[in-house]
Every structure is written in C-alpha cells, then in structure tokens.
Design a protein around this motif. Structure first.
Motif, short mmCIF file in Angstrom:
data_model
loop_
_atom_site.label_atom_id
_atom_site.label_comp_id
_atom_site.label_asym_id
_atom_site.label_seq_id
_atom_site.Cartn_x
_atom_site.Cartn_y
_atom_site.Cartn_z
N LEU A 88 0.83 -1.21 0.00
CA LEU A 88 0.00 0.00 0.00
C LEU A 88 0.86 1.25 0.00
O LEU A 88 0.56 2.23 -0.69
CB LEU A 88 -0.93 0.00 1.22
N GLU A 89 1.94 1.21 0.77
CA GLU A 89 2.84 2.36 0.83
C GLU A 89 3.52 2.58 -0.52
O GLU A 89 3.70 3.72 -0.96
CB GLU A 89 3.88 2.15 1.93
N GLN A 90 3.92 1.47 -1.16
CA GLN A 90 4.55 1.58 -2.48
C GLN A 90 3.58 2.16 -3.50
O GLN A 90 3.96 3.00 -4.34
CB GLN A 90 5.04 0.20 -2.93
N ALA A 91 2.33 1.69 -3.44
CA ALA A 91 1.31 2.21 -4.36
C ALA A 91 1.08 3.70 -4.12
O ALA A 91 0.96 4.49 -5.07
CB ALA A 91 0.00 1.44 -4.18
N LYS A 92 1.04 4.09 -2.85
CA LYS A 92 0.86 5.49 -2.50
C LYS A 92 2.01 6.33 -3.02
O LYS A 92 1.81 7.41 -3.60
CB LYS A 92 0.76 5.63 -0.98
N MET A 93 3.24 5.82 -2.86
CA MET A 93 4.42 6.56 -3.34
C MET A 93 4.39 6.68 -4.87
O MET A 93 4.76 7.72 -5.42
CB MET A 93 5.70 5.85 -2.90
N GLY A 94 3.94 5.63 -5.52
CA GLY A 94 3.84 5.68 -6.99
C GLY A 94 2.90 6.77 -7.45
O GLY A 94 3.20 7.51 -8.38
N VAL A 95 1.76 6.88 -6.78
CA VAL A 95 0.78 7.92 -7.12
C VAL A 95 1.35 9.30 -6.85
O VAL A 95 1.21 10.23 -7.66
CB VAL A 95 -0.53 7.71 -6.31
N LEU A 96 2.02 9.46 -5.71
CA LEU A 96 2.58 10.77 -5.34
C LEU A 96 3.71 11.17 -6.29
O LEU A 96 3.80 12.35 -6.68
CB LEU A 96 3.09 10.73 -3.90
N ILE A 97 4.56 10.23 -6.64
CA ILE A 97 5.66 10.53 -7.57
C ILE A 97 5.10 11.01 -8.90
O ILE A 97 5.55 12.01 -9.47
CB ILE A 97 6.55 9.30 -7.78
N ALA A 98 4.10 10.28 -9.41
CA ALA A 98 3.49 10.65 -10.69
C ALA A 98 2.82 12.02 -10.61
O ALA A 98 2.94 12.83 -11.53
CB ALA A 98 2.46 9.59 -11.11
N ALA A 99 2.14 12.30 -9.47
CA ALA A 99 1.44 13.57 -9.32
C ALA A 99 2.42 14.74 -9.20
O ALA A 99 2.21 15.80 -9.80
CB ALA A 99 0.54 13.51 -8.07
N VAL A 100 3.50 14.54 -8.44
CA VAL A 100 4.51 15.59 -8.29
C VAL A 100 5.17 15.87 -9.64
O VAL A 100 5.37 17.03 -10.03
CB VAL A 100 5.58 15.17 -7.25
#
Length: 264
Positions: A88-100
C-alpha cells in the motif's frame, strides 16, 4: 388518552421518511456504512459515457464492490499484515511521484528550445506537393470511358459527379476531395493524379480497389507546414510522451529538490 394505534402509525411514517431521506442522500448503504451520492456523481462524471440510469447502476455496483472489499479486508485483518502495508505504501508513493512529476512538468513547461527542435523535426515531414483534386467513381470501365468522352465534349465535371459518381463522400460536392497529398490516397490514384497539371483531367480511367476513377486536378501547391503556434499543444504532447525526455526531466526535478534541501 392518546391513541396508541395513531402514535404507532406516526412513528412508522417518521421512520420511513428518515429512511427515505437517507437513501436519497446515499448511493448505497453497505452493512450500515453509507456511500454518499456525491461519490456516485463523481464516478459517473469521470466516466466517458453519458449520464443515464444504466451507467449509474454500473457505477453504483463498482462502489458497492469496493466497499465490500474494504470491509472484508478490515474484517480479515489483512491491512495489518506488514507485506500488505508495504504494498500500500509503495502504491501510495507511486501515485505521489506521478502527481509531483506531472505538476512539475505542467508548471515548468517544455523549454522553448525543445519545442523548436521538435517543430523542426515535424516540419521536415511536410514536403512534396498537394493537390486540389476532384474525381468521379463508377463501377465499370465502360462507364468511366463514356464519362471521359462526355467531359472532352464540354460536359460539366461537377454536375456529372453529382449525377453519376458512386463516392458518397464527394459526389454531393461535385466530386471534390479537397486538398490531398499523394500519401493520403491509394497508389494507383496518387500516381495518376501526380502526372496531371493544373486543370487537367485523366485521358484514361484509373482502376483502384474501389472501382474506376475519372480524375481532375484543380490546383497544385507545395505542402504547407503549419506554424509552430498552430501545433504547439501537439508538440508538447509528443515531447512529454517520450520516455527519455521523462527520465531526463525527472532527474532535473530531483537535482533541484536536492539542491535546496537540507540533507544530513
């Protein structure tokens, strides 16, 4: 004394009204957990389909399924497992990286030098000639020959095209195909077209997979490349879709973040 039967009826009606109001404000209630109607509205808006009862039913089922999974995950305690939390944390980081990264690209934009370089590449593709061409399409060679003879005798090309051409796209416009390049048409048609000068009509019918054509060239010009401003949005899309550009831009972002960060 109070009429107990009347009180019971009023209570039932009151509870029914409360229940109806709750249902109206929610898309669904799953095991006591409300799914707000606003979530359903948002999901329907995001879909590419028009808003109608069928689409809403499908969206509602998606929300119910999601809620059932969330509840079952909680009931089974799977969200407490370290492996699940890591994922879940990895998925969250993936979303945040893409958004940033997306926000960075939107605000920093594409450099003018990059736009000019991409434009020169695209501009080079606009070469050769393009033709303002008309045609009359028929099924039989004999019919095409008869039309050619009629034109040589002074027949009106546009009128004959409207009356006899089998091409539903151009016939109503007198056979006019507009401005086209050689690459846009089948080889047999393009070859015959390219041999004609302004105002000329083919001496012999031209055979293609569609039938027999009588071709007329109204005008010829060099292919005109659009200005950079006209295709600026397409150029940006082309540049930002390139994986190598994305990697370089992300590296640039990280360098800037590190440069202004206090890392001990």
């Amino acid at each position: 004394m109070f009429n107990t039967r009347k009180l019971s009826t009023i209570s039932t009606l009151f509870l029914f009204l409360l229940s109806s109001n709750a249902i109206a404000q929610n898309a669904a209630i799953v095991n006591g957990k409300s799914i707000p109607k606003s979530q359903l509205d948002k999901l329907v808006q995001k879909s590419s389909q028009p808003d109608n009862p069928q689409v809403r039913d499908q969206a509602r089922e998606m929300l119910v399924t999601r809620e059932l999974i969330l509840q079952e995950a909680s009931n089974r305690g799977v969200t407490q497992k370290e492996s699940v939390r890591d994922q879940l944390e990895q998925a969250k980081m993936g979303v945040l990286i893409a958004a940033v990264f997306q926000d960075y690209v939107e605000k920093e934009g594409v450099a003018d030098a990059e736009l000019k370089s991409a434009y020169e590449q695209v501009k080079g593709q606009y070469a050769g000639k393009e033709y303002h061409v008309e045609h009359i399409l028929v099924e039989k060679e004999a019919d095409a020959k008869a039309i050619t003879a009629q034109l040589k005798a002074g027949g009106n090309f546009a009128q004959i095209a409207k009356e006899k051409s089998k091409d539903p796209g151009s016939a109503p416009n007198g056979g006019d195909l507009g401005w086209v390049s050689e690459k846009a048409l089948v080889p047999e048609f393009s070859k015959a077209m390219a041999q004609l000068k302004k105002g000329q009509i083919t001496d012999k019918p031209v055979k293609t997979q569609y039938g027999w054509h009588v071709i007329k060239v109204d005008d010829v010009r060099d292919v005109q490349a659009p200005s950079m401003e006209e295709i600026k949005d397409q150029l940006k899309q082309m540049i930002t879709a390139d994986q190598n550009w994305q990697k370089a831009k992300f590296s640039e972002l990280m360098q800037k973040l590190r440069a202004k960060a206090k890392i001990q």
